[in-house]
Motif scaffolding. Structure first.
Motif, mmCIF file in Angstrom:
data_model
loop_
_atom_site.group_PDB
_atom_site.id
_atom_site.type_symbol
_atom_site.label_atom_id
_atom_site.label_comp_id
_atom_site.label_asym_id
_atom_site.label_seq_id
_atom_site.Cartn_x
_atom_site.Cartn_y
_atom_site.Cartn_z
ATOM 1 N N LEU A 36 -12.780 38.946 28.875
ATOM 2 C CA LEU A 36 -12.265 40.040 29.691
ATOM 3 C C LEU A 36 -12.715 39.951 31.148
ATOM 4 O O LEU A 36 -12.324 40.790 31.967
ATOM 5 C CB LEU A 36 -12.672 41.390 29.095
ATOM 6 C CG LEU A 36 -12.148 41.656 27.675
ATOM 7 C CD1 LEU A 36 -12.527 43.050 27.211
ATOM 8 C CD2 LEU A 36 -10.644 41.468 27.597
ATOM 9 N N THR A 37 -13.497 38.941 31.481
ATOM 10 C CA THR A 37 -13.789 38.693 32.894
ATOM 11 C C THR A 37 -12.573 38.090 33.590
ATOM 12 O O THR A 37 -12.526 38.014 34.820
ATOM 13 C CB THR A 37 -15.004 37.758 33.061
ATOM 14 O OG1 THR A 37 -14.747 36.529 32.374
ATOM 15 C CG2 THR A 37 -16.262 38.399 32.477
ATOM 16 N N ASP A 38 -11.594 37.683 32.810
ATOM 17 C CA ASP A 38 -10.291 37.262 33.331
ATOM 18 C C ASP A 38 -9.396 38.502 33.380
ATOM 19 O O ASP A 38 -9.105 39.106 32.339
ATOM 20 C CB ASP A 38 -9.701 36.193 32.408
ATOM 21 C CG ASP A 38 -8.339 35.690 32.871
ATOM 22 O OD1 ASP A 38 -7.510 36.513 33.342
ATOM 23 O OD2 ASP A 38 -8.076 34.483 32.738
ATOM 24 N N ALA A 39 -8.975 38.887 34.560
ATOM 25 C CA ALA A 39 -8.202 40.132 34.723
ATOM 26 C C ALA A 39 -6.924 40.120 33.888
ATOM 27 O O ALA A 39 -6.524 41.157 33.341
ATOM 28 C CB ALA A 39 -7.873 40.343 36.201
ATOM 29 N N ASN A 40 -6.293 38.962 33.769
ATOM 30 C CA ASN A 40 -5.060 38.880 32.983
ATOM 31 C C ASN A 40 -5.316 39.144 31.501
ATOM 32 O O ASN A 40 -4.524 39.815 30.833
ATOM 33 C CB ASN A 40 -4.389 37.516 33.164
ATOM 34 C CG ASN A 40 -3.828 37.336 34.560
ATOM 35 O OD1 ASN A 40 -3.376 38.301 35.182
ATOM 36 N ND2 ASN A 40 -3.871 36.107 35.060
ATOM 37 N N GLN A 41 -6.446 38.623 31.012
ATOM 38 C CA GLN A 41 -6.768 38.848 29.609
ATOM 39 C C GLN A 41 -7.153 40.303 29.355
ATOM 40 O O GLN A 41 -6.875 40.853 28.285
ATOM 41 C CB GLN A 41 -7.881 37.897 29.164
ATOM 42 C CG GLN A 41 -7.431 36.438 29.124
ATOM 43 C CD GLN A 41 -8.227 35.605 28.147
ATOM 44 O OE1 GLN A 41 -8.506 36.027 27.032
ATOM 45 N NE2 GLN A 41 -8.607 34.397 28.567
ATOM 46 N N ALA A 42 -7.800 40.925 30.336
ATOM 47 C CA ALA A 42 -8.119 42.350 30.213
ATOM 48 C C ALA A 42 -6.832 43.176 30.152
ATOM 49 O O ALA A 42 -6.706 44.109 29.344
ATOM 50 C CB ALA A 42 -9.000 42.804 31.370
ATOM 51 N N THR A 43 -5.877 42.803 30.992
ATOM 52 C CA THR A 43 -4.580 43.483 30.960
ATOM 53 C C THR A 43 -3.896 43.275 29.615
ATOM 54 O O THR A 43 -3.335 44.221 29.035
ATOM 55 C CB THR A 43 -3.677 42.958 32.094
ATOM 56 O OG1 THR A 43 -4.296 43.272 33.347
ATOM 57 C CG2 THR A 43 -2.302 43.610 32.039
#
Length: 333
Positions: A84-91
């Motif tokens: 989730l440190t990847d913004a796309n994966q958090a989205t």
């Protein structure tokens, strides 16, 4: 004079009502003999339990929660934090596990990390994951409905007595400071797992069982009648030391095991703890440092979980048996 009395009475009723609404129960599924998700949600409803915490995005549970009106704490599992440190994966995470349920499931808090200590490898990911989940929640226009936070345990408090002198450990302070700033900026509470049981068994020479079970008569030298309030206020005091004096605390876990430990782990003691905790929360009295402030509290846990590892007490925190019968006589509402 009578008008003043009436206003005080109305205020007291309001506080108690707030307290009644603030009892939830954590729902762990680490057992091989537990009821179906739908049966569990029905059990919550039939017992008037108005809040639930789940420890991962359990889609079967989320489906069963639709239309239930049960307020939910939804955890991000520890092994998901780094992604989730990847913004796309958090989205993507919010799009998959939050947005489809947000109209029919009352998701109240998302917990980005449960009891992540500063020296854990995952600690480096927490702040960025928090920020990314918050951004995804805001992009979905859910920021008014859902608050994003973390859950800590009491080991991050370096000094807890007297409670007014509570401070975080030096390591915890540097870890938590930017997180506390984040929570303040977003109007989110800090979640804390508060267990008088563990404090008691760690210092039985100095802590009386009655003090841990809410049975003590009168206050101690620090002005406290029970250990729960003392622990909670030590966190409030520690927050004040780092600029978080206005931060609300939600007690995201609190419980007492009925077996598996020393002489304190009895069914009678556990029943006493849960009932006294509920009555304390219902009273709306708050704590000595936060008088009159409702304590939103989640009991741990719904069921005994026979596959949990660690100390044998870990398998005996349930307030219900796996067959759905109540282990204790508890009035949740």
């Amino acid at each position: 004079m009578s008008i003043v009395f009436l206003l005080v009475a109305i205020l007291s009723i309001g506080l108690e009502f707030t307290g009644v609404q603030s009892i939830g129960v954590c729902y762990g599924v680490n057992g091989n003999n537990l009821p179906s998700r739908q049966e569990v949600i029905d059990l919550y409803k039939s017992n008037g339990i108005t809040g639930m915490r789940i420890y991962y995005p359990d889609e079967e549970a989320l489906q069963a929660l639709r239309g239930s009106n049960i307020e939910l704490i939804l955890d991000v599992p520890r092994d998901t934090l780094s992604s989730l440190t990847d913004a796309n994966q958090a989205t993507d995470w919010v799009t998959k596990y939050v947005t489809p349920y947000s109209q029919e499931v009352k998701i109240k808090y998302i917990t980005v990390g449960n009891e992540i200590h500063p020296d854990y490898n995952e600690a480096q990911y927490v702040l960025t994951a928090l920020q990314n989940i918050q951004n995804a929640i805001s992009a979905a226009n859910l920021q008014g409905q859902i608050k994003v936070s973390i859950a800590i345990d009491m080991s991050l408090i370096g000094n807890s007595y007297p409670p007014k002198d509570g401070v975080f450990t030096d390591q915890a302070k540097s870890y938590l400071q930017p997180i506390i700033n984040f929570l303040m900026n977003n109007g989110a509470p800090l979640l804390a797992n508060v267990y008088p049981y563990f404090a008691y068994i760690g210092n039985e020479q100095s802590i009386h069982l009655d003090y841990a079970l809410f049975n003590q008569q009168g206050n101690n030298d620090a002005g406290y009648q029970n250990l729960f309030d003392a622990q909670l206020d030590s966190v409030y005091a520690a927050l004040a030391q780092v600029g978080g004096s206005n931060l609300q605390i939600v007690v995201s876990e609190s419980g007492w095991p009925s077996a598996g430990g020393d002489g304190a782990t009895t069914v009678d003691n556990a029943a006493t703890y849960y009932n006294n905790l509920i009555n304390h929360v219902k009273s709306g009295n708050g704590t000595p440092l936060k008088p009159g402030v409702a304590i939103e509290t989640y009991l741990f846990a719904m069921f005994d979980e026979n596959l949990k590892s660690g100390a044998s007490t870990e398998q005996h925190f349930g307030v219900f048996n796996p067959d759905k019968s109540p282990k204790y006589q508890i009035n949740f509402n």
